[in-house]
Write a protein that holds these residues in place. Structure first.
Motif, PDB file in Angstrom:
ATOM      1  N   SER A  19      62.705 -31.297 -19.974  1.00 54.46           N
ATOM      2  CA  SER A  19      63.357 -32.430 -19.320  1.00 54.46           C
ATOM      3  C   SER A  19      64.789 -32.082 -18.953  1.00 54.46           C
ATOM      4  CB  SER A  19      63.337 -33.643 -20.252  1.00 54.46           C
ATOM      5  OG  SER A  19      64.259 -33.437 -21.313  1.00 54.46           O
ATOM      6  N   ASP A  20      65.435 -33.040 -18.359  1.00 56.11           N
ATOM      7  CA  ASP A  20      66.821 -32.876 -17.928  1.00 56.11           C
ATOM      8  C   ASP A  20      67.783 -32.814 -19.113  1.00 56.11           C
ATOM      9  OD1 ASP A  20      68.862 -32.727 -16.006  1.00 56.11           O
ATOM     10  OD2 ASP A  20      69.256 -34.871 -16.223  1.00 56.11           O
ATOM     11  N   GLY A  21      67.350 -33.199 -20.315  1.00 53.42           N
ATOM     12  CA  GLY A  21      68.260 -33.334 -21.436  1.00 53.42           C
ATOM     13  C   GLY A  21      68.429 -32.110 -22.310  1.00 53.42           C
ATOM     14  N   HIS A  22      67.901 -30.944 -21.934  1.00 53.27           N
ATOM     15  CA  HIS A  22      68.013 -29.770 -22.799  1.00 53.27           C
ATOM     16  C   HIS A  22      69.420 -29.192 -22.736  1.00 53.27           C
ATOM     17  CE1 HIS A  22      67.337 -25.536 -24.109  1.00 53.27           C
ATOM     18  NE2 HIS A  22      66.816 -26.240 -25.087  1.00 53.27           N
ATOM     19  N   MET A  23      70.067 -29.134 -23.907  1.00 50.89           N
ATOM     20  CA  MET A  23      71.445 -28.685 -23.990  1.00 50.89           C
ATOM     21  C   MET A  23      71.572 -27.672 -25.128  1.00 50.89           C
ATOM     22  SD  MET A  23      74.677 -29.405 -22.889  1.00 50.89           S
ATOM     23  CE  MET A  23      74.532 -31.045 -22.233  1.00 50.89           C
ATOM     24  N   THR A  24      72.357 -26.620 -24.897  1.00 52.76           N
ATOM     25  CA  THR A  24      72.702 -25.677 -25.949  1.00 52.76           C
ATOM     26  C   THR A  24      74.200 -25.790 -26.181  1.00 52.76           C
ATOM     27  OG1 THR A  24      70.936 -24.162 -25.294  1.00 52.76           O
ATOM     28  CG2 THR A  24      72.689 -23.258 -26.674  1.00 52.76           C
ATOM     29  N   THR A  25      74.575 -25.926 -27.440  1.00 54.45           N
ATOM     30  CA  THR A  25      75.970 -26.040 -27.828  1.00 54.45           C
ATOM     31  C   THR A  25      76.309 -24.869 -28.741  1.00 54.45           C
ATOM     32  OG1 THR A  25      75.791 -28.442 -27.752  1.00 54.45           O
ATOM     33  CG2 THR A  25      77.672 -27.546 -28.931  1.00 54.45           C
ATOM     34  N   ALA A  26      77.515 -24.315 -28.560  1.00 48.31           N
ATOM     35  CA  ALA A  26      77.979 -23.206 -29.402  1.00 48.31           C
ATOM     36  C   ALA A  26      79.272 -23.617 -30.099  1.00 48.31           C
ATOM     37  CB  ALA A  26      78.210 -21.962 -28.562  1.00 48.31           C
ATOM     38  N   GLY A  42      81.549 -24.620 -26.835  1.00 50.74           N
ATOM     39  CA  GLY A  42      81.005 -24.436 -25.503  1.00 50.74           C
ATOM     40  C   GLY A  42      79.635 -25.073 -25.392  1.00 50.74           C
ATOM     41  N   ARG A  43      79.251 -25.417 -24.151  1.00 49.79           N
ATOM     42  CA  ARG A  43      77.940 -26.032 -23.914  1.00 49.79           C
ATOM     43  C   ARG A  43      77.308 -25.430 -22.668  1.00 49.79           C
ATOM     44  NH1 ARG A  43      79.087 -32.354 -23.764  1.00 49.79           N
ATOM     45  NH2 ARG A  43      79.321 -31.662 -21.641  1.00 49.79           N
ATOM     46  N   ALA A  44      75.993 -25.516 -22.629  1.00 51.92           N
ATOM     47  CA  ALA A  44      75.240 -25.125 -21.439  1.00 51.92           C
ATOM     48  C   ALA A  44      74.047 -26.061 -21.316  1.00 51.92           C
ATOM     49  CB  ALA A  44      74.765 -23.680 -21.550  1.00 51.92           C
ATOM     50  N   ARG A  45      73.757 -26.480 -20.085  1.00 46.47           N
ATOM     51  CA  ARG A  45      72.610 -27.342 -19.824  1.00 46.47           C
ATOM     52  C   ARG A  45      71.694 -26.638 -18.845  1.00 46.47           C
ATOM     53  NH1 ARG A  45      70.519 -30.454 -16.090  1.00 46.47           N
ATOM     54  NH2 ARG A  45      72.244 -30.133 -14.665  1.00 46.47           N
ATOM     55  N   ARG A  46      70.411 -26.594 -19.192  1.00 52.19           N
ATOM     56  CA  ARG A  46      69.437 -25.961 -18.307  1.00 52.19           C
ATOM     57  C   ARG A  46      69.031 -26.920 -17.205  1.00 52.19           C
ATOM     58  NH1 ARG A  46      64.064 -25.822 -17.447  1.00 52.19           N
ATOM     59  NH2 ARG A  46      63.613 -27.167 -19.223  1.00 52.19           N
ATOM     60  N   VAL A  53      64.403 -20.079 -20.329  1.00 56.14           N
ATOM     61  CA  VAL A  53      64.829 -18.827 -20.950  1.00 56.14           C
ATOM     62  C   VAL A  53      65.974 -19.187 -21.900  1.00 56.14           C
ATOM     63  CG1 VAL A  53      65.617 -16.456 -20.581  1.00 56.14           C
ATOM     64  CG2 VAL A  53      64.227 -17.597 -18.816  1.00 56.14           C
ATOM     65  N   PRO A  54      65.648 -19.532 -23.153  1.00 56.86           N
ATOM     66  CA  PRO A  54      66.664 -20.017 -24.090  1.00 56.86           C
ATOM     67  C   PRO A  54      67.859 -19.074 -24.250  1.00 56.86           C
ATOM     68  CG  PRO A  54      64.487 -20.385 -24.995  1.00 56.86           C
ATOM     69  CD  PRO A  54      64.314 -19.550 -23.747  1.00 56.86           C
ATOM     70  N   GLU A  55      67.620 -17.774 -24.170  1.00 60.52           N
ATOM     71  CA  GLU A  55      68.708 -16.817 -24.373  1.00 60.52           C
ATOM     72  C   GLU A  55      69.827 -16.990 -23.339  1.00 60.52           C
ATOM     73  OE1 GLU A  55      69.478 -12.057 -25.026  1.00 60.52           O
ATOM     74  OE2 GLU A  55      67.550 -12.710 -24.247  1.00 60.52           O
ATOM     75  N   ILE A  56      69.480 -17.375 -22.116  1.00 55.65           N
ATOM     76  CA  ILE A  56      70.502 -17.559 -21.088  1.00 55.65           C
ATOM     77  C   ILE A  56      71.420 -18.727 -21.456  1.00 55.65           C
ATOM     78  CG2 ILE A  56      70.910 -18.207 -18.676  1.00 55.65           C
ATOM     79  CD1 ILE A  56      68.363 -16.594 -17.994  1.00 55.65           C
ATOM     80  N   GLY A  57      70.861 -19.830 -21.892  1.00 54.41           N
ATOM     81  CA  GLY A  57      71.675 -20.967 -22.319  1.00 54.41           C
ATOM     82  C   GLY A  57      72.540 -20.613 -23.517  1.00 54.41           C
ATOM     83  N   GLU A  58      71.984 -19.837 -24.441  1.00 49.48           N
ATOM     84  CA  GLU A  58      72.750 -19.423 -25.614  1.00 49.48           C
ATOM     85  C   GLU A  58      73.915 -18.525 -25.208  1.00 49.48           C
ATOM     86  OE1 GLU A  58      69.746 -17.635 -28.042  1.00 49.48           O
ATOM     87  OE2 GLU A  58      68.984 -19.580 -28.740  1.00 49.48           O
ATOM     88  N   GLU A  59      73.650 -17.586 -24.291  1.00 49.37           N
ATOM     89  CA  GLU A  59      74.716 -16.698 -23.822  1.00 49.37           C
ATOM     90  C   GLU A  59      75.840 -17.490 -23.154  1.00 49.37           C
ATOM     91  OE1 GLU A  59      71.983 -12.755 -22.760  1.00 49.37           O
ATOM     92  OE2 GLU A  59      72.499 -14.191 -21.192  1.00 49.37           O
ATOM     93  N   LEU A  60      75.464 -18.431 -22.292  1.00 51.91           N
ATOM     94  CA  LEU A  60      76.463 -19.208 -21.570  1.00 51.91           C
ATOM     95  C   LEU A  60      77.268 -20.098 -22.513  1.00 51.91           C
ATOM     96  CD1 LEU A  60      77.780 -19.995 -18.933  1.00 51.91           C
ATOM     97  CD2 LEU A  60      75.909 -21.622 -18.550  1.00 51.91           C
ATOM     98  N   ALA A  61      76.597 -20.775 -23.420  1.00 55.83           N
ATOM     99  CA  ALA A  61      77.300 -21.635 -24.379  1.00 55.83           C
ATOM    100  C   ALA A  61      78.226 -20.794 -25.265  1.00 55.83           C
ATOM    101  CB  ALA A  61      76.299 -22.416 -25.232  1.00 55.83           C
ATOM    102  N   ALA A  62      77.758 -19.624 -25.720  1.00 56.59           N
ATOM    103  CA  ALA A  62      78.582 -18.749 -26.562  1.00 56.59           C
ATOM    104  C   ALA A  62      79.789 -18.235 -25.782  1.00 56.59           C
ATOM    105  CB  ALA A  62      77.751 -17.588 -27.091  1.00 56.59           C
TER     106      ALA A  62
END
Length: 93
Positions: A19-26, A42-46, A53-62
């Motif tokens: 969904s639109d609500g997937h967020m990764t926070t670092a 930091g945050r990233a929203r897919r 690709v969870p790793e991309i959100g993790e990289e961006l948030a980090a």
């Protein structure tokens, strides 16, 4: 003389990945050998149209958390120099 500073980054994912609500926070925490502790966030929203690709959100948030941490470290350094020099010091990014 060697000093070791350590940075820990914790990553948190929330929301439904479909969904639109997937967020990764670092949350990045720097601990210096002198005992100073600084934190960055930091945050990233897919985009729902992008592949999962969870790793991309993790990289961006980090990366964003580390950038925030670097800015906070520069501000702390400016404040320390300002206190020593008795005038406002502003360091370039």
């Amino acid at each position: 003389m060697t000093h070791t500073w350590k940075i820990a980054i914790d990553l948190f994912s929330t929301g439904d990945v479909r969904s639109d609500g997937h967020m990764t926070t670092a949350h990045a925490v720097l601990r210096t050998s002198a005992g100073t502790r600084l934190e960055g966030y930091g945050r990233a929203r897919r985009n729902p149209e992008d592949p999962e690709v969870p790793e991309i959100g993790e990289e961006l948030a980090a990366a964003r958390a580390l950038r925030d941490l670097a800015d906070r470290l520069l501000r702390a350094t400016s404040d320390d120099l300002s206190a020593m020099e008795h005038e406002r010091i502003r360091l370039a990014r």
